[in-house]
Every structure is written in structure tokens, then in C-alpha cells.
Design a protein around this motif. Structure first.
Motif, PDB file in Angstrom:
ATOM      1  N   MET A 295       0.844  -1.201   0.000  1.00  0.00           N
ATOM      2  CA  MET A 295       0.000   0.000   0.000  1.00  0.00           C
ATOM      3  C   MET A 295       0.879   1.251   0.000  1.00  0.00           C
ATOM      4  SD  MET A 295      -3.166  -1.048   2.534  1.00  0.00           S
ATOM      5  CE  MET A 295      -2.196  -1.858   3.825  1.00  0.00           C
ATOM      6  N   ASN A 296       1.607   1.452  -1.069  1.00  0.00           N
ATOM      7  CA  ASN A 296       2.484   2.602  -1.181  1.00  0.00           C
ATOM      8  C   ASN A 296       1.732   3.825  -1.691  1.00  0.00           C
ATOM      9  OD1 ASN A 296       4.824   1.442  -0.151  1.00  0.00           O
ATOM     10  ND2 ASN A 296       5.464   0.646  -2.126  1.00  0.00           N
ATOM     11  N   SER A 297       2.344   4.994  -1.533  1.00  0.00           N
ATOM     12  CA  SER A 297       1.656   6.238  -1.861  1.00  0.00           C
ATOM     13  C   SER A 297       1.353   6.360  -3.350  1.00  0.00           C
ATOM     14  CB  SER A 297       2.482   7.435  -1.394  1.00  0.00           C
ATOM     15  OG  SER A 297       3.760   7.446  -2.019  1.00  0.00           O
ATOM     16  N   ALA A 298       2.122   5.680  -4.196  1.00  0.00           N
ATOM     17  CA  ALA A 298       1.845   5.716  -5.635  1.00  0.00           C
ATOM     18  C   ALA A 298       0.467   5.149  -5.957  1.00  0.00           C
ATOM     19  CB  ALA A 298       2.915   4.932  -6.397  1.00  0.00           C
TER      20      ALA A 298
ATOM     21  N   LEU B 247      -3.450   4.084   2.047  1.00  0.00           N
ATOM     22  CA  LEU B 247      -4.574   3.301   2.586  1.00  0.00           C
ATOM     23  C   LEU B 247      -5.776   3.462   1.665  1.00  0.00           C
ATOM     24  CD1 LEU B 247      -4.321   4.049   6.429  1.00  0.00           C
ATOM     25  CD2 LEU B 247      -3.768   1.913   5.269  1.00  0.00           C
ATOM     26  N   ASN B 248      -5.796   2.681   0.608  1.00  0.00           N
ATOM     27  CA  ASN B 248      -6.803   2.804  -0.447  1.00  0.00           C
ATOM     28  C   ASN B 248      -7.567   1.487  -0.541  1.00  0.00           C
ATOM     29  OD1 ASN B 248      -8.247   2.962  -2.836  1.00  0.00           O
ATOM     30  ND2 ASN B 248      -6.573   3.865  -4.010  1.00  0.00           N
TER      31      ASN B 248
ATOM     32  N   GLU C 144     -11.722  -1.002   6.934  1.00  0.00           N
ATOM     33  CA  GLU C 144     -12.202  -1.757   5.769  1.00  0.00           C
ATOM     34  C   GLU C 144     -11.103  -2.672   5.233  1.00  0.00           C
ATOM     35  OE1 GLU C 144     -14.216  -1.005   1.345  1.00  0.00           O
ATOM     36  OE2 GLU C 144     -13.823   0.699   2.691  1.00  0.00           O
ATOM     37  N   ILE C 145      -9.888  -2.164   5.185  1.00  0.00           N
ATOM     38  CA  ILE C 145      -8.768  -2.969   4.690  1.00  0.00           C
ATOM     39  C   ILE C 145      -8.509  -4.151   5.607  1.00  0.00           C
ATOM     40  CG2 ILE C 145      -6.262  -2.936   4.370  1.00  0.00           C
ATOM     41  CD1 ILE C 145      -6.687   0.003   3.331  1.00  0.00           C
ATOM     42  N   LEU C 146      -8.494  -3.929   6.896  1.00  0.00           N
ATOM     43  CA  LEU C 146      -8.258  -5.021   7.842  1.00  0.00           C
ATOM     44  C   LEU C 146      -9.347  -6.079   7.726  1.00  0.00           C
ATOM     45  CD1 LEU C 146      -7.136  -2.933  10.946  1.00  0.00           C
ATOM     46  CD2 LEU C 146      -5.679  -4.401   9.538  1.00  0.00           C
ATOM     47  N   GLN C 147     -10.578  -5.660   7.530  1.00  0.00           N
ATOM     48  CA  GLN C 147     -11.670  -6.622   7.404  1.00  0.00           C
ATOM     49  C   GLN C 147     -11.521  -7.433   6.119  1.00  0.00           C
ATOM     50  OE1 GLN C 147     -14.131  -7.232   9.831  1.00  0.00           O
ATOM     51  NE2 GLN C 147     -14.173  -9.048   8.516  1.00  0.00           N
ATOM     52  N   MET C 148     -11.073  -6.790   5.036  1.00  0.00           N
ATOM     53  CA  MET C 148     -10.870  -7.523   3.787  1.00  0.00           C
ATOM     54  C   MET C 148      -9.806  -8.603   3.958  1.00  0.00           C
ATOM     55  SD  MET C 148     -11.190  -4.977   0.505  1.00  0.00           S
ATOM     56  CE  MET C 148     -10.428  -3.502   1.176  1.00  0.00           C
ATOM     57  N   VAL C 149      -8.721  -8.271   4.646  1.00  0.00           N
ATOM     58  CA  VAL C 149      -7.681  -9.276   4.880  1.00  0.00           C
ATOM     59  C   VAL C 149      -8.229 -10.409   5.744  1.00  0.00           C
ATOM     60  CG1 VAL C 149      -5.398  -9.706   5.856  1.00  0.00           C
ATOM     61  CG2 VAL C 149      -5.833  -7.578   4.619  1.00  0.00           C
ATOM     62  N   ALA C 150      -8.981 -10.063   6.763  1.00  0.00           N
ATOM     63  CA  ALA C 150      -9.571 -11.087   7.621  1.00  0.00           C
ATOM     64  C   ALA C 150     -10.492 -12.012   6.842  1.00  0.00           C
ATOM     65  CB  ALA C 150     -10.333 -10.429   8.769  1.00  0.00           C
ATOM     66  N   ASP C 151     -11.168 -11.473   5.842  1.00  0.00           N
ATOM     67  CA  ASP C 151     -12.100 -12.265   5.036  1.00  0.00           C
ATOM     68  C   ASP C 151     -11.384 -13.166   4.031  1.00  0.00           C
ATOM     69  OD1 ASP C 151     -14.233 -11.105   6.351  1.00  0.00           O
ATOM     70  OD2 ASP C 151     -14.604  -9.596   4.804  1.00  0.00           O
ATOM     71  N   HIS C 152     -10.065 -13.029   3.920  1.00  0.00           N
ATOM     72  CA  HIS C 152      -9.273 -13.856   3.006  1.00  0.00           C
ATOM     73  C   HIS C 152      -8.192 -14.581   3.818  1.00  0.00           C
ATOM     74  CE1 HIS C 152     -11.153 -11.109   0.129  1.00  0.00           C
ATOM     75  NE2 HIS C 152     -10.870 -11.985  -0.814  1.00  0.00           N
ATOM     76  N   PRO C 153      -8.538 -15.701   4.451  1.00  0.00           N
ATOM     77  CA  PRO C 153      -7.591 -16.373   5.349  1.00  0.00           C
ATOM     78  C   PRO C 153      -6.340 -16.902   4.669  1.00  0.00           C
ATOM     79  CG  PRO C 153      -9.549 -17.719   4.983  1.00  0.00           C
ATOM     80  CD  PRO C 153      -9.848 -16.373   4.420  1.00  0.00           C
ATOM     81  N   ASP C 154      -6.332 -16.964   3.320  1.00  0.00           N
ATOM     82  CA  ASP C 154      -5.119 -17.377   2.615  1.00  0.00           C
ATOM     83  C   ASP C 154      -4.125 -16.233   2.470  1.00  0.00           C
ATOM     84  OD1 ASP C 154      -7.057 -16.160   0.975  1.00  0.00           O
ATOM     85  OD2 ASP C 154      -6.149 -16.958  -0.845  1.00  0.00           O
ATOM     86  N   VAL C 155      -4.534 -15.032   2.848  1.00  0.00           N
ATOM     87  CA  VAL C 155      -3.704 -13.829   2.705  1.00  0.00           C
ATOM     88  C   VAL C 155      -3.150 -13.443   4.069  1.00  0.00           C
ATOM     89  CG1 VAL C 155      -3.750 -11.363   2.122  1.00  0.00           C
ATOM     90  CG2 VAL C 155      -5.001 -13.024   0.706  1.00  0.00           C
ATOM     91  N   TYR C 156      -1.864 -13.068   4.097  1.00  0.00           N
ATOM     92  CA  TYR C 156      -1.309 -12.599   5.367  1.00  0.00           C
ATOM     93  C   TYR C 156      -1.105 -11.092   5.329  1.00  0.00           C
ATOM     94  CZ  TYR C 156       3.370 -13.036   3.071  1.00  0.00           C
ATOM     95  OH  TYR C 156       4.454 -12.957   2.235  1.00  0.00           O
ATOM     96  N   LEU C 157      -1.194 -10.493   6.496  1.00  0.00           N
ATOM     97  CA  LEU C 157      -0.969  -9.063   6.657  1.00  0.00           C
ATOM     98  C   LEU C 157       0.511  -8.845   6.939  1.00  0.00           C
ATOM     99  CD1 LEU C 157      -2.410  -6.266   6.867  1.00  0.00           C
ATOM    100  CD2 LEU C 157      -2.484  -6.647   9.344  1.00  0.00           C
TER     101      LEU C 157
END
Length: 335
Positions: A88-91, A95-96, A168-181
Motif C-alpha cells: 500500500m504505497n503512496s503511488a 490506505l486505499n 475496511e482494509i483489515l476486514q478484507m484481509v480477515a475475510d481472506h484467510p489465505d492472505v497474510y498481513l
């Protein structure tokens, strides 16, 4: 496998044998800005890794969605798996949530969402130029940098409420258990808040990125490990040429030059001692390599493994950090 090494009985074969099945979980392979030092391309990295018998590569792309890169490589380089993620870089607006949602559905989907690299507030406020022989942070040398860049950098609140976008971003990651933060290049206090938020949102997997881990004390690292979070270590932490690294900004004056002046840095011995004290079972090790000023990522992994043997880590401990733990992190079946 070659018999266990001892201090007085070294093997030339064991490092290459331990490469078989290994995973480099942090590789930069472009595309990059034209001002950057040359990189191997993603296909070259994958072919080299396959020839060495490695199991997988995880691409980091500072400027794009690396899961799309991995999809292309997987179509054309059989015999090895590659994965990508999103920083999530500024380019991309920092936090988008729309960018994160897009990344999660890019081809086969990404394996991690990171809070960014060079342009987190912590990192961007420290990257520097040289004026009269002294390092001067961009924020102090160029007022416009504060207005146009630092103002858009990701900063995690250390306490109190969080923004709707972050939630919203944290919830999206939580909803994808194959993805790590991935914590990205944030400060120590921000790491601790991210870990609390991950538990609050029931995110199953978190990697404390290697620059962020080094902002934590050993006791804080041990506590994070006890809570079930992975800790990252990379070869670049202690072995890297004093040469230009990744240029994040197009403007030449914003090229970080902090590596050009002598500065204290942790030795391999200190780095190894930290891993030993916290526990190899909690670490994921990779190279963070890619630029041509360094060796190739595959040779970097061989160097990393060899040096772990030099410090008398056992083959089983090395396999845990370079194969088994990375596999758990990215969701591969154990081997």
C-alpha cells in the motif's frame, strides 16, 4: 542429505542441498523505475530458483500488483510456484481500500497485503540526502516533500480510533484467510498496534517485516511470537553492498543516500543471536534481493543458508525458517 556439519567438518554440498525445497519469501524482480539499478526479471529469478530445486518465490513489487506478475511467471515457467502481494504505497493512494480489493482479486489473488515500504511515514521521514557531507532527511531538506509526499504516507495510530479506510482494509484481509498481513516498514509502536488490530479483526496470519522487527526489543519479539505472529529476517539486514538500492521516487533529489556514509549496522553475529534467542521456529527468512549490485536471489539464499550453518544452526532449524514456516505463511502444504 549430507551428514550434519560440525565446526571441524564442513561440507560444500549441504548449503545447496538445503536450497532444495526452500522458499525465498522476499524477492524484488521489477518492473521498476528506469532510474533503478538493474534487476533480474521475474522469469529469470524463477528459472534460477527452479534449477536450484527451490519450491517457491514470493515477489514484492514496490510499484504494482505482484500477484499479476506471479500469474504470468506460473504460466510460462513450470516446475516452481511463484506468488505475489500488494504494498500500500503512496503511488497507489496509501490506505486505499479500492486498490486492496483489486489486488485481492488480481488473477490468482495475492498472498499478502503490506502497509508499504519506502513511503510509510516512519520510513519516508528518515530517508535522506547528503548536504555538506551530512545526512539530511528529505523532510528537512525539501519543504515540498513534507507537503506532497510525507503528508500522504501511511501512519498507523498508536492508540484510539482508526480510520474507516483502515478498518475496511483489515476486514478484507480477515475475510481472506489465505492472505497474510505484512506490517511493512512501520515503527515499533505501530507494529504493536497492528498486532492488536490483527487480533481484534481476527486476521489469521501476520508477518512482522524485517525493518519493522528491528524496531522491536527482543522481549517484544518474543511476545509477538508467543501470540502466533511470524517474524521476518532478510539477508539484506546484514549483507548488502553500499550501493544504490530501490529508488521509490522519480525525482533524483529524492534518492535515498543514507547508505553512502558510514553508520552503525548490526552484524551477522548479532542478527543470528536475535534469532537464536527468540526461536527459529518463529522466523521466516528470505533475501530481499533483486538488484544486480547484489548477487542473484538464489545465490543470496545459498549465502544465507551457508552463514546459518556457520553459526551452527541445524539443518532442521534452517529448513524451518527457509521452507516450512514460509510454506505455512503463504498457505502451501507442508513437505
Amino acid at each position: 542429505m549430507t551428514s550434519l556439519e560440525t565446526f571441524y567438518d564442513r561440507s560444500m554440498e549441504l548449503p545447496s542441498e538445503l536450497l532444495v525445497g526452500a522458499i525465498d519469501s522476499h524477492v524484488h524482480a521489477g518492473p521498476v523505475l528506469r532510474s533503478n539499478p538493474g534487476h533480474q526479471d521475474p522469469f529469470e529469478v524463477a528459472i534460477d530458483a527452479r534449477e536450484a530445486g527451490m519450491r517457491a518465490i514470493v515477489y514484492y513489487d514496490v510499484f504494482g500488483w505482484a500477484s499479476g506478475t506471479a500469474w504470468m511467471v506460473n504460466r510460462h515457467v513450470p516446475g516452481i510456484q511463484t506468488f505475489g502481494g500488494y504494498l500500500m504505497n503512496s503511488a497507489h493512494g496509501g490506505l486505499n481500500p479500492r486498490s486492496v480489493r483489486t489486488a485481492l482479486y488480481m488473477e490468482d489473488g495475492c498472498r499478502f497485503i503490506s502497509f508499504g515500504s519506502h513511503c510509510t511515514h516512519f520510513s519516508a521521514s528518515r530517508e535522506s540526502t547528503i548536504i555538506d557531507g551530512q545526512l539530511v532527511p528529505f523532510k528537512d531538506a525539501y519543504p515540498e516533500f513534507v507537503e506532497k509526499e510525507l503528508s500522504r504516507a501511511i501512519r498507523i495510530p498508536e492508540e484510539g480510533p482508526i480510520s474507516d479506510d483502515l478498518a475496511e482494509i483489515l476486514q478484507m484481509v480477515a475475510d481472506h484467510p489465505d492472505v497474510y498481513l505484512n506490517t511493512g516498514h512501520v515503527s515499533g509502536p505501530e507494529v504493536l498496534r497492528i498486532l492488536d488490530l490483527a487480533e481484534e479483526f481476527k486476521i489469521q496470519k501476520v508477518l512482522i517485516a524485517h525493518p519493522a522487527r528491528q524496531q522491536l526489543s527482543i522481549d517484544q519479539q518474543k511476545d509477538a511470537a508467543r501470540r502466533g505472529f511470524f517474524l521476518e529476517g532478510c539477508l539484506v539486514d546484514w549483507l548488502y553492498p553500499n550501493a544504490p538500492r530501490t529508488h521509490y521516487y522519480v525525482e533524483k533529489k529524492y534518492m535515498d543516500r543514507s547508505g553512502e556514509l558510514p553508520r552503525a549496522r548490526r552484524t551477522a553475529a548479532q542478527w543470528m543471536a536475535d534469532i537464536r534467542e527468540v526461536g527459529p521456529e518463529y522466523f521466516v527468512l528470505g533475501t530481499d534481493y533483486g538488484i544486480r549490485a547484489a548477487s542473484t536471489p538464489v545465490q543470496g539464499m545459498r549465502t544465507l543458508i551457508t552463514t546459518l550453518l556457520d553459526y551452527e544452526f541445524t539443518p532442521d532449524e534452517i529448513r524451518a525458517m527457509t521452507a516450512h514456516n514460509p510454506a505455512r505463511l503463504i498457505g502451501l502444504d507442508p513437505q
